[in-house]
Motif scaffolding. Structure first.
Motif, PDB file in Angstrom:
ATOM      1  N   PRO A   1       0.782  -1.247   0.000  1.00 46.67           N
ATOM      2  CA  PRO A   1       0.000   0.000   0.000  1.00 46.67           C
ATOM      3  C   PRO A   1       0.810   1.293   0.000  1.00 46.67           C
ATOM      4  CG  PRO A   1       0.171  -0.806   2.228  1.00 46.67           C
ATOM      5  CD  PRO A   1       0.917  -1.792   1.353  1.00 46.67           C
ATOM      6  N   ASP A   2       2.120   1.237  -0.241  1.00 43.62           N
ATOM      7  CA  ASP A   2       2.989   2.404  -0.025  1.00 43.62           C
ATOM      8  C   ASP A   2       2.466   3.685  -0.674  1.00 43.62           C
ATOM      9  OD1 ASP A   2       4.484   0.412   1.081  1.00 43.62           O
ATOM     10  OD2 ASP A   2       6.199   0.601  -0.269  1.00 43.62           O
ATOM     11  N   ALA A   3       2.028   3.599  -1.910  1.00 42.36           N
ATOM     12  CA  ALA A   3       1.621   4.801  -2.644  1.00 42.36           C
ATOM     13  C   ALA A   3       0.308   5.386  -2.152  1.00 42.36           C
ATOM     14  CB  ALA A   3       1.501   4.489  -4.138  1.00 42.36           C
ATOM     15  N   TYR A   4      -0.353   4.669  -1.239  1.00 47.82           N
ATOM     16  CA  TYR A   4      -1.647   5.113  -0.719  1.00 47.82           C
ATOM     17  C   TYR A   4      -1.575   5.577   0.728  1.00 47.82           C
ATOM     18  CZ  TYR A   4      -3.409   2.659  -4.832  1.00 47.82           C
ATOM     19  OH  TYR A   4      -3.647   2.239  -6.124  1.00 47.82           O
ATOM     20  N   VAL A   5      -0.383   5.489   1.339  1.00 49.67           N
ATOM     21  CA  VAL A   5      -0.255   5.850   2.756  1.00 49.67           C
ATOM     22  C   VAL A   5       0.786   6.941   3.004  1.00 49.67           C
ATOM     23  CG1 VAL A   5      -1.029   3.592   3.553  1.00 49.67           C
ATOM     24  CG2 VAL A   5       1.415   3.996   3.212  1.00 49.67           C
ATOM     25  N   ASP A   6       1.469   7.383   1.974  1.00 49.14           N
ATOM     26  CA  ASP A   6       2.529   8.375   2.134  1.00 49.14           C
ATOM     27  C   ASP A   6       2.129   9.678   1.449  1.00 49.14           C
ATOM     28  OD1 ASP A   6       4.801   9.883   2.340  1.00 49.14           O
ATOM     29  OD2 ASP A   6       6.123   8.448   1.340  1.00 49.14           O
ATOM     30  N   PRO A   7       1.837  10.722   2.219  1.00 48.08           N
ATOM     31  CA  PRO A   7       1.439  12.000   1.609  1.00 48.08           C
ATOM     32  C   PRO A   7       2.515  12.623   0.735  1.00 48.08           C
ATOM     33  CG  PRO A   7       0.873  11.946   3.940  1.00 48.08           C
ATOM     34  CD  PRO A   7       1.756  10.765   3.684  1.00 48.08           C
TER      35      PRO A   7
ATOM     36  N   GLN B   1      -7.914  12.236  11.643  1.00 48.44           N
ATOM     37  CA  GLN B   1      -8.822  12.792  10.640  1.00 48.44           C
ATOM     38  C   GLN B   1      -8.298  14.110  10.092  1.00 48.44           C
ATOM     39  OE1 GLN B   1     -11.460  11.935   8.871  1.00 48.44           O
ATOM     40  NE2 GLN B   1     -11.574  13.993   7.975  1.00 48.44           N
ATOM     41  N   GLU B   2      -7.774  14.963  10.963  1.00 51.36           N
ATOM     42  CA  GLU B   2      -7.264  16.260  10.522  1.00 51.36           C
ATOM     43  C   GLU B   2      -6.039  16.088   9.629  1.00 51.36           C
ATOM     44  OE1 GLU B   2      -6.678  20.378  10.002  1.00 51.36           O
ATOM     45  OE2 GLU B   2      -8.412  19.081  10.383  1.00 51.36           O
ATOM     46  N   LEU B   3      -5.144  15.179   9.988  1.00 55.67           N
ATOM     47  CA  LEU B   3      -3.975  14.934   9.149  1.00 55.67           C
ATOM     48  C   LEU B   3      -4.394  14.369   7.791  1.00 55.67           C
ATOM     49  CD1 LEU B   3      -1.443  13.413  11.719  1.00 55.67           C
ATOM     50  CD2 LEU B   3      -1.294  15.651  10.608  1.00 55.67           C
TER      51      LEU B   3
ATOM     52  N   LEU C   1       0.154  19.312   4.159  1.00 61.77           N
ATOM     53  CA  LEU C   1       0.922  18.772   5.282  1.00 61.77           C
ATOM     54  C   LEU C   1       2.389  19.160   5.157  1.00 61.77           C
ATOM     55  CD1 LEU C   1      -0.140  15.088   6.082  1.00 61.77           C
ATOM     56  CD2 LEU C   1      -0.448  17.121   7.473  1.00 61.77           C
ATOM     57  N   ASP C   2       2.980  19.638   6.255  1.00 57.19           N
ATOM     58  CA  ASP C   2       4.420  19.862   6.255  1.00 57.19           C
ATOM     59  C   ASP C   2       5.115  18.532   6.527  1.00 57.19           C
ATOM     60  OD1 ASP C   2       4.039  19.378   8.962  1.00 57.19           O
ATOM     61  OD2 ASP C   2       4.442  21.443   9.588  1.00 57.19           O
ATOM     62  N   ALA C   3       6.449  18.550   6.561  1.00 56.33           N
ATOM     63  CA  ALA C   3       7.204  17.311   6.715  1.00 56.33           C
ATOM     64  C   ALA C   3       6.881  16.609   8.029  1.00 56.33           C
ATOM     65  CB  ALA C   3       8.699  17.603   6.627  1.00 56.33           C
ATOM     66  N   ALA C   4       6.727  17.388   9.096  1.00 59.36           N
ATOM     67  CA  ALA C   4       6.424  16.783  10.392  1.00 59.36           C
ATOM     68  C   ALA C   4       5.046  16.120  10.381  1.00 59.36           C
ATOM     69  CB  ALA C   4       6.492  17.843  11.491  1.00 59.36           C
ATOM     70  N   GLY C   5       4.080  16.784   9.761  1.00 53.87           N
ATOM     71  CA  GLY C   5       2.744  16.205   9.675  1.00 53.87           C
ATOM     72  C   GLY C   5       2.711  14.955   8.821  1.00 53.87           C
ATOM     73  N   ALA C   6       3.456  14.972   7.723  1.00 51.86           N
ATOM     74  CA  ALA C   6       3.511  13.795   6.855  1.00 51.86           C
ATOM     75  C   ALA C   6       4.142  12.619   7.585  1.00 51.86           C
ATOM     76  CB  ALA C   6       4.288  14.113   5.584  1.00 51.86           C
ATOM     77  N   ARG C   7       5.171  12.898   8.392  1.00 48.83           N
ATOM     78  CA  ARG C   7       5.812  11.834   9.171  1.00 48.83           C
ATOM     79  C   ARG C   7       4.833  11.235  10.168  1.00 48.83           C
ATOM     80  NH1 ARG C   7       9.032  11.562  14.122  1.00 48.83           N
ATOM     81  NH2 ARG C   7      10.593   9.896  13.937  1.00 48.83           N
ATOM     82  N   LEU C   8       4.072  12.071  10.848  1.00 45.23           N
ATOM     83  CA  LEU C   8       3.063  11.569  11.787  1.00 45.23           C
ATOM     84  C   LEU C   8       2.021  10.705  11.071  1.00 45.23           C
ATOM     85  CD1 LEU C   8       2.324  14.577  14.174  1.00 45.23           C
ATOM     86  CD2 LEU C   8       3.331  12.368  14.801  1.00 45.23           C
ATOM     87  N   PHE C   9       1.597  11.169   9.916  1.00 43.01           N
ATOM     88  CA  PHE C   9       0.579  10.413   9.176  1.00 43.01           C
ATOM     89  C   PHE C   9       1.130   9.051   8.757  1.00 43.01           C
ATOM     90  CE2 PHE C   9      -1.891   9.140   5.494  1.00 43.01           C
ATOM     91  CZ  PHE C   9      -3.193   9.356   5.946  1.00 43.01           C
ATOM     92  N   ARG C  10       2.346   9.026   8.202  1.00 43.92           N
ATOM     93  CA  ARG C  10       2.956   7.751   7.809  1.00 43.92           C
ATOM     94  C   ARG C  10       3.106   6.830   9.017  1.00 43.92           C
ATOM     95  NH1 ARG C  10       6.243  11.163   4.546  1.00 43.92           N
ATOM     96  NH2 ARG C  10       7.807  11.237   6.206  1.00 43.92           N
TER      97      ARG C  10
END
Length: 466
Positions: A194-200, A262-264, A273-282
């Motif tokens: 699922p990599d391409a569907y979970v990484d902003p 949900q917000e992320l 999303l900034d880099a920190a937000g993208a890291r949290l989401f991943r």
């Protein structure tokens, strides 16, 4: 026609007594069926069963281990057939390869190719500019014969299980067709990736998620997003899948509250999303993938620590998986703690950890596998599936985790013809490692025989629930 293996004592120890024991151990598993629970062969290759087009396409263009070596020697990737807008005659690609053959000496890919040329095509002469055309013609003639069709080779290789790697929205029709074909007796299993569907950070992330939600009829909410994954995973399981694979730069995990998630998710779809937000989401999604594996039983494999597409110009011109993925330092202990706190002792959960950072094996992966019943040490991968690296890996992990907390060998290849060579390499090296333990009085010979057999059969079957 049975599978051929290299004669003599290739890769076995130089010491006479140890070599004798290693040869005995190896002989016991040399022709055992191949269990390949992670790889990248296209299932349509076996479904269509068409003759391979030419030696260059078969042995060079599809194998990024080979093309990256040629690129490092100064060849443009377009010269070895990776630019569809600029066709190159296969014979010319082969000539370039033959001229650079000496550069492969001592490399794992050089050993595998030598194995393939000798065992499959009877080519035992050294490749160079003078022999290039002669060897090309010999291979091209062989490829016209029925015994060199993909299905015939699948049988000849003795492959019992072959797992592919598949997009979550793949219709899996080739897998179903192969499973329903009474003339095909092997198992070809899909793997959920699922990599391409979970990484902003993926440029097409928003459109990928939109397609996922559309295909499953779910709402554009984080809850709907997770439900869509669960639906697709269930369809993979119905088609025979036993594992879900996750390629991550950093194996960071975090358990977020639903409101934050949900917000992320909303911001990720908006490209906000900034880099920190993208890291949290991943990190939260890797945690959620573990939760799903606990619930549906798919083995969770994590391939961490590779900077994909390191050279921007090459990626833009030739795309992904063209040889410029480069290892980075990997940390598992702290990154996985939230995940393992939640699921590390969950009954039936299997988590296989791979790395290309050798320092992480003895420091982190083996100790984790030596405590958590869910954790297994993934086989040497990418830059480490080479003879000396496999030996180093065995030494690094065995004293802490033993043999039975490892995954069994994983060939992880797109190059179909290299599968037997890679498994043969692992069998020879493992026999050598076990032989040393026997000579040193650390393992009885009878136990070494059992371990040798288990490493190629019962261990990968147990780890991957086969």
């Amino acid at each position: 026609m049975g599978r051929s293996v290299p004669s003599g004592d290739a890769l076995l120890p130089a010491d006479t007594r140890t070599r004798e024991i290693a040869r005995e151990l190896y002989d016991g598993v040399a022709t055992a069926p191949i269990v390949s629970p992670h790889g990248h062969v296209d299932p349509r290759l076996l479904l269509d069963d068409q003759a391979f087009s030419d030696p260059a396409e078969l042995l060079i263009t599809r194998d990024h281990y080979v093309t990256r070596m040629l690129h490092s020697a100064g060849l443009d990737l377009g010269e070895v057939g990776l630019d569809p807008s600029r066709p190159v005659e296969p014979r010319e690609i082969w000539r370039r390869f033959a001229e650079s053959w000496h550069r492969f000496a001592g490399t794992a890919s050089g050993y595998w190719l030598t194995h393939e040329l000798s065992s499959l095509f009877g080519v035992n002469e050294e490749l160079d500019a003078r022999s290039a055309d002669r060897v090309y013609d010999r291979i091209a003639a062989a490829l016209l014969e029925p015994e060199f069709r993909p299905r015939a080779l699948f049988d000849r290789f003795g492959i019992d299980v072959l797992a592919t790697t598949d997009d979550p929205l793949d219709d899996l029709a080739p897998h179903r067709a192969l499973a329903a074909d009474p003339s095909f007796v092997g198992r070809v299993l899909p793997t959920f990736r699922p990599d391409a569907y979970v990484d902003p950070a993926v440029p097409a992330f928003a459109s990928n998620v939109s397609r996922l939600l559309g295909a499953t009829g779910e709402n554009t909410t984080f809850v709907g997003y997770l439900a869509a994954f669960a639906t697709r995973r269930a369809q993979f399981i119905a088609a025979g899948a036993v594992s879900a694979d996750h390629g991550v730069l950093e194996p960071f995990t975090v358990d977020l509250d639903p409101t934050t998630a949900q917000e992320l998710f909303r911001r990720a779809l908006a490209g906000d999303l900034d880099a920190a937000g993208a890291r949290l989401f991943r990190g939260h999604m890797l945690f959620q993938m573990a939760r799903m594996s606990v619930e549906d039983g798919l083995v969770m494999t994590v391939h961490a620590g590779v900077r994909r597409n390191h050279h921007t110009a090459t990626f833009e011109r030739y795309g992904a998986d063209t040889g410029h993925d480069i290892p980075v330092r990997t940390e598992y202990t702290e990154n996985l703690r939230p995940l393992l706190d939640a699921f590390g002792t969950a009954p039936g959960f299997h988590l296989v950890l791979f790395a290309v950072d050798e320092t992480v094996y003895s420091r982190e992966v083996a100790p984790l596998a030596g405590f958590y019943p869910s954790v297994y040490v993934g086989a040497p991968w990418w830059f480490l599936d080479a003879p000396d690296a496999i030996l180093r890996w065995r030494s690094a992990v065995t004293e802490t985790a033993g043999f039975y907390r490892s995954s069994g060998f994983i060939d992880d290849t797109r190059a179909f013809l290299s599968i037997p060579a890679r498994h043969d390499t692992a069998r020879r090296v493992d026999s050598s490692f076990l032989a040393r333990l026997v000579v040193e009085g650390r393992v009885p010979l009878a136990t070494a025989h059992r371990i040798s057999r288990d490493l190629v059969d019962s261990i990968p079957r147990e780890v991957f629930k086969l």
